[in-house]
Design an enzyme around this catalytic site. Structure first.
Site, PDB file in Angstrom:
ATOM      1  N   GLY A 135      46.658  12.975  34.390  1.00  0.00           N
ATOM      2  CA  GLY A 135      45.815  13.181  33.228  1.00  0.00           C
ATOM      3  C   GLY A 135      44.671  14.140  33.449  1.00  0.00           C
ATOM      4  O   GLY A 135      44.424  14.618  34.561  1.00  0.00           O
ATOM      5  N   ASP A 141      42.574  -0.249  42.755  1.00  0.00           N
ATOM      6  CA  ASP A 141      42.395   1.147  43.156  1.00  0.00           C
ATOM      7  C   ASP A 141      40.921   1.500  43.278  1.00  0.00           C
ATOM      8  O   ASP A 141      40.495   2.590  42.908  1.00  0.00           O
ATOM      9  CB  ASP A 141      43.084   2.084  42.162  1.00  0.00           C
ATOM     10  CG  ASP A 141      43.252   3.504  42.727  1.00  0.00           C
ATOM     11  OD1 ASP A 141      43.381   3.632  43.957  1.00  0.00           O
ATOM     12  OD2 ASP A 141      43.253   4.460  41.942  1.00  0.00           O
TER      13      ASP A 141
END
Length: 422
Positions: free
Chosen positions: A36, A145
């Site tokens: 993205g 993450d």
């Protein structure tokens, strides 16, 4: 000594970039990754936002499912340390979400520019992030993450971003193919690197330990020339994490957080208590240490104000052609009416990818390939939003005509063109 802080990296829109999404005017690029792009946007009411958009080249059914899951997760969590979700449309031709814009560097870039944080500030950062993650875990979620690039050091303190890989705790369900590991190897705990399921909150404790180790020393727990060797070090119980450069007072806590076995790591409340003990040993309260952290890390120059100041002209002017530029006389710019602003060309960079590595290569463990986490530095997330529904698209405002936004974008492009070598 007063530090001269680097500006947040913002680049002008390219010819293929959208100029508007969901009513948000897009002013420039602030981050990108494998999946993205993140833009600086402005709402109809002038609210700045980080607008995350999935690249057209990777939009497929699985990507849409993962993106929709991220949106749903962001609607369930919130708090002062989680960048707030503003709006989203995972069903759009180009799926997007808009989140709170946090003006500041991420931890990775801050340490790269200024070096490791002092021990007191590392402890303050640890207490703050551990408390934020505990709130995420109370919602039955795991971040999965956490890394230096996903910790933004804003003017109101640090904030956690990018829940694109977050999952519900104790879940065996995955949107990725079997035998895959997802995350950033340098901060990944052994059980996650081995592809074990279900994962537990201990994965975020380990990742937080890796983040604090980086903040204190400038390096991750393991370093290797190849991702295969890195995975091997992470999953090998005989290879201890590298605590070199860590101050003595922090080493016991970080060593415990980076324990190989999940059951040997402290819980997040214990991490908060450990950080409090370190802070109080220096005669300060936690709130005082957090304020020192914010003062130390927050950039004094407001980049967004500088960008908007570029558009404060009476009316947009037509951009001259190259021939007109070559033949036109040089006219010195008028002095700024108020405080001087930084040269806009210093705000424009073409490299916006965080130095954090992503797992895009097969792991050496049982047939497992690593699927990289999208590394979108400065792509915030979070906060409940009851008006969004997975079954109905929210009403979208019509394309607005923001002269200031258009002028700002045009000035950015002109400044970039003037400094480009071609």
């Amino acid at each position: 000594m007063l530090k001269v802080r680097p500006q947040v990296h913002i680049a002008p829109l390219g010819p293929d970039d959208p100029t508007e999404l969901g009513g948000y005017e897009l002013l420039g690029r602030i981050g990108q990754g494998g999946m993205g792009q993140v833009y600086l946007g402005e709402s109809p009411g002038g609210e700045p936002a980080a607008v995350k958009v999935i690249k057209p080249s990777v939009v497929d059914s699985e990507t849409r499912m993962r993106f929709a899951q991220e949106v749903e997760i962001l609607k369930t969590i919130g708090g002062a340390r989680i960048a707030a979700l503003l709006d989203a449309d995972p069903d759009a031709e180009r799926p997007w979400l808009a989140t709170e814009y946090v003006e500041g560097l991420d931890l990775s870039r801050h340490v790269a520019a200024h070096g490791p944080l002092p021990p007191l500030l590392v402890a303050a950062l640890g207490a703050t992030l551990a408390e934020a993650l505990a709130g995420v875990h109370r919602q039955g979620l795991l971040h999965r993450d956490l890394k230096p690039a996903n910790v933004l050091l804003g003017p109101n303190g640090p904030k956690v971003i990018d829940f694109g890989l977050a999952v519900f705790a104790e879940s065996n369900v995955s949107l990725t193919a079997p035998h895959t590991v997802v995350g950033t190897p340098s901060c990944m705990p052994p059980e996650q690197a081995n592809g074990e399921k279900p994962l537990t909150p201990a994965v975020d404790v380990y990742a937080l330990g890796a983040v604090l180790l980086f903040a204190a020393s400038g390096h991750p727990p393991y370093r290797a020339h190849t991702i295969h060797l890195l995975f091997h070090q992470v999953v090998d119980p005989t290879v201890a994490p590298d605590l070199s450069g860590v101050p003595d007072e922090l080493a016991p806590l970080l060593g415990a957080m980076l324990a190989h076995r999940p059951q040997d790591r402290p819980g997040l409340p214990a991490v908060v208590r450990g950080c409090r003990t370190l802070i109080e040993a220096q005669g300060l309260k936690v709130a005082q240490a957090r304020r020192k952290l914010t003062t130390y890390s927050a950039a004094p120059t407001h980049v967004l104000d500088d960008l908007l100041a570029l558009g404060r002209v009476s009316a947009p002017e037509a951009r001259p052609t190259r021939a007109q530029q070559d033949s036109a006389p040089v006219v010195p710019p008028a002095p700024a009416p108020a405080q001087p602003s930084a040269d806009p060309r210093l705000l424009l960079r073409r490299d916006h990818t965080s130095p954090e590595p992503s797992a895009d290569t097969p792991a050496p463990q049982p047939p497992a390939r690593a699927v990289g986490a999208e590394d979108t530095a400065g792509a915030p997330a979070a906060a409940p939003l009851s008006s969004l529904s997975p079954h109905r698209k929210p009403d979208r405002p019509s394309l607005r005509s923001s002269a200031q936004a258009r002028i700002t974008a045009r000035r950015l492009r002109e400044a970039y063109a003037a400094s480009a070598p071609f």
